[in-house]
Design an enzyme around this catalytic site. Sequence first.
Site, mmCIF file in Angstrom:
data_model
loop_
_atom_site.group_PDB
_atom_site.id
_atom_site.type_symbol
_atom_site.label_atom_id
_atom_site.label_comp_id
_atom_site.label_asym_id
_atom_site.label_seq_id
_atom_site.Cartn_x
_atom_site.Cartn_y
_atom_site.Cartn_z
ATOM 1 N NE ARG A 65 -3.902 2.044 2.333
ATOM 2 C CZ ARG A 65 -4.259 2.717 3.423
ATOM 3 N NH1 ARG A 65 -3.777 2.338 4.598
ATOM 4 N NH2 ARG A 65 -5.086 3.727 3.350
ATOM 5 C CG HIS A 69 -1.150 5.224 -0.753
ATOM 6 N ND1 HIS A 69 -1.997 5.934 0.078
ATOM 7 C CD2 HIS A 69 -1.837 4.113 -1.109
ATOM 8 C CE1 HIS A 69 -3.146 5.281 0.214
ATOM 9 N NE2 HIS A 69 -3.063 4.162 -0.490
ATOM 10 C CB VAL A 73 1.581 11.227 -4.949
ATOM 11 C CG1 VAL A 73 1.770 12.718 -4.683
ATOM 12 C CG2 VAL A 73 0.137 10.822 -4.687
ATOM 13 C CG ASP A 77 9.333 10.716 -5.582
ATOM 14 O OD1 ASP A 77 8.413 10.125 -4.966
ATOM 15 O OD2 ASP A 77 9.359 11.959 -5.740
ATOM 16 C CB SER A 79 7.671 11.947 -2.478
ATOM 17 O OG SER A 79 6.642 11.274 -3.193
ATOM 18 C CD GLU A 91 3.888 12.334 -1.719
ATOM 19 O OE1 GLU A 91 3.702 11.101 -1.701
ATOM 20 O OE2 GLU A 91 4.695 12.892 -2.493
ATOM 21 C CG ASN A 97 -0.953 9.065 1.846
ATOM 22 O OD1 ASN A 97 -1.422 8.116 1.232
ATOM 23 N ND2 ASN A 97 -0.377 10.089 1.240
ATOM 24 N N PRO A 167 -5.776 7.228 -6.482
ATOM 25 C CG PRO A 167 -5.538 5.359 -7.845
ATOM 26 C CD PRO A 167 -4.754 6.323 -7.010
ATOM 27 C CG HIS A 197 -8.404 -3.497 -2.871
ATOM 28 N ND1 HIS A 197 -9.384 -2.738 -3.481
ATOM 29 C CD2 HIS A 197 -7.385 -2.631 -2.594
ATOM 30 C CE1 HIS A 197 -8.986 -1.484 -3.569
ATOM 31 N NE2 HIS A 197 -7.773 -1.388 -3.042
ATOM 32 C CG ASP A 249 -10.227 -11.508 -0.362
ATOM 33 O OD1 ASP A 249 -11.345 -12.040 -0.220
ATOM 34 O OD2 ASP A 249 -9.366 -11.926 -1.163
ATOM 35 C CG ASP A 257 -6.265 -15.718 -2.465
ATOM 36 O OD1 ASP A 257 -6.961 -14.687 -2.629
ATOM 37 O OD2 ASP A 257 -6.355 -16.417 -1.443
#
Length: 329
Positions: A65, A69, A73, A77, A79, A91, A97, A167, A197, A249, A257
Site C-alpha cells: 500500500r 501511494h 503521487v 521516488d 516522497s 504526503e 495516507n 485513486p 485488495h 477480502d 490470491d
Amino acid sequence: MRTQLVLTCLVLLCLVLGGVAGGAAKVPRNNFYKSTSCPNAEQLIRDITWKKAKNDATLGAKLLRVHYHDCFVRGCDASILLDKVGTVDSEKEARPNLSLGGFDVIDDIKRQVDAKCPGNIVSCADILALSARDAVSFPFKTSMWEVETGRKDGNVSLASDVNGNLPSPFSDFATLKQIFANKGLNVTDLVALSGAHTIGVSHCGAFSRRLFNFTGKGDMDPTLNATYAESLKKLCPNPANPNTTVEMDPLSSTSFDSNYFNILIKQNKGLFQSDAALLNDKDSVIVIKKLQKDKTFFVEFAKSMQKMGAIQLLTGNAGEIRKNCRVRN
C-alpha cells in the site's frame, strides 16, 4: 500455491525517460546494484524483509500500500516517506495516507543495508519497491514480480499533491480510468492492481457511506451484497469506532490470491465503491473474469506492478539517495 513466474521486459519500460508525460519511464536495468559497492543489495533486502514477514503476516499489505501511494503521487521516488518540514504538510499528512503503516520497517531496512554497504549506496525508493515485492512474495518463497532498480529519491513531498493523483475508494469507474491513464496505465492495469485488495484491511470510514447514506437519503448501496452489508454494519455501526478495521477480502485478507475477483464478480462483495465500479465497464469485467484464476492473476499483476514501479522515475543526476528516508539530505 507456489508459482514460478517467468517475467519478460515490458515494452513500456523501454521508453526513454520522459517519453510518456506523467507515465512510465526507463529504469536503468535489472540488478542495478550489482555493479556498485553493494552488489548483494537486492538479496540483502529480501533476507531482511522475509525475516520481518515471518513474524508479521500483514507486512505485505502494509508495504504494498505504501508503494502504491508513493508511485501515484510524483512517481516512485519515496516522497511518501518524507516527514513534514515546518508548517508544510508532506504526503504522509494527507488524509488518505494517515492509516499507512510500515514506515519503521523501511527505516530499519535502510539502516541494515547501510551498515552492510557504507557510503549511502541504495536509495529509499528502491528499498520500498523491493521490500513491498519481497513481503508479498514471502509465502511463495519466490519473487512474485520483477523489480528493476536504479531509482533516485525525490526532494519534494506535499500533501496537496495527493488529491487528484491517488485513486480513491469512493471513485467511479471513469475517474479511476482517467487517474490510471494519467500514469500510463490501462484498464487491465487498473483491474489487476485493484487485486491488491486481496490482502489487508480498511477502516470503516472508507466504505461506511455505502452502508448508511449512499445517496444522502439514509440508504444502502444496492450493488453491495445485502448479507455482506449487514455483517459490515455490525462491525462498523454508525458512527463507527475510528480504530476498527475490516478485512478487504473476507476470510482471506492475509492470503495473496485471486479470491478478490471471485467474490467481486460472483457475490458483489467488493468492499469499496471503487471495487464495485470495476463491474460497470465491459472491458473491466472481461479482465476480472480472466483474473479469477491465481496463475493468470499473478502473471498480470506482475506486469502491472512493473509498469507502476516505473512511473515518473528520477534516475541519473535527478533526485538523490537519502541518508535517512524521512528527511532530505
